[in-house]
Design a protein around this motif. Structure first.
Motif, short mmCIF file in Angstrom:
data_model
loop_
_atom_site.label_atom_id
_atom_site.label_comp_id
_atom_site.label_asym_id
_atom_site.label_seq_id
_atom_site.Cartn_x
_atom_site.Cartn_y
_atom_site.Cartn_z
N VAL A 20 0.84 -1.20 0.00
CA VAL A 20 0.00 0.00 0.00
C VAL A 20 0.88 1.25 0.00
O VAL A 20 1.77 1.39 0.84
N ASP A 82 -6.66 7.41 5.15
CA ASP A 82 -6.72 6.82 3.82
C ASP A 82 -5.81 5.60 3.71
O ASP A 82 -6.20 4.57 3.15
N GLN A 86 -6.91 1.68 3.05
CA GLN A 86 -6.35 0.90 1.94
C GLN A 86 -5.67 -0.37 2.45
O GLN A 86 -5.78 -1.43 1.82
N HIS A 90 -6.72 -4.01 1.17
CA HIS A 90 -5.72 -4.85 0.50
C HIS A 90 -5.51 -6.16 1.25
O HIS A 90 -5.44 -7.23 0.64
#
Length: 118
Positions: A20, A82, A86, A90
């Motif tokens: 990420v 954020d 993510q 993921h």
């Protein structure tokens, strides 16, 4: 097909989290840090450092699913919220795919903790 082991889930989650953008590293938990402190003599003679997966904790739940905890360090030029979202997405996607590939689909929950920014 073989069932996914705790180690398979652990490695899959670590790779997904580290992929990420904004994740600087995974932060070892207390148990990992204590183990590292106890083995300083081994490290002095060339033993391997803590693996990158040290910031991941996986657990098979009584309901038959998996619970994954991720402790990560985030680059300060990225929004922490954020990046955490993510990472959760993921890791959940990667672990779910790993379980499906092994023929043992199961629900996956992911908890992400950002320990600091660098």
């Amino acid at each position: 097909m073989t069932s996914a082991s705790n180690q398979d889930i652990h490695h899959t989650a670590a790779r997904a989290a580290l992929s990420v953008p904004g994740v600087a590293a995974l932060q070892p938990g207390l148990a990992d840090r204590l183990a590292a402190a106890a083995s300083r003599a081994k490290q002095a003679v060339g033993a391997a450092p803590l693996p990158a997966e040290a910031g991941i904790r996986t657990e098979h739940t009584p309901e038959g699913g998996w619970h994954v905890e991720v402790r990560c360090v985030v680059h300060e030029d990225h929004r922490v919220l954020d990046v955490a979202r993510q990472v959760r997405e993921h890791v959940q996607t990667a672990v779910t795919a790993c379980l499906a590939q092994c023929g043992t689909p199961a629900p996956v929950t992911v908890l992400v903790t950002v320990t600091r920014t660098v």
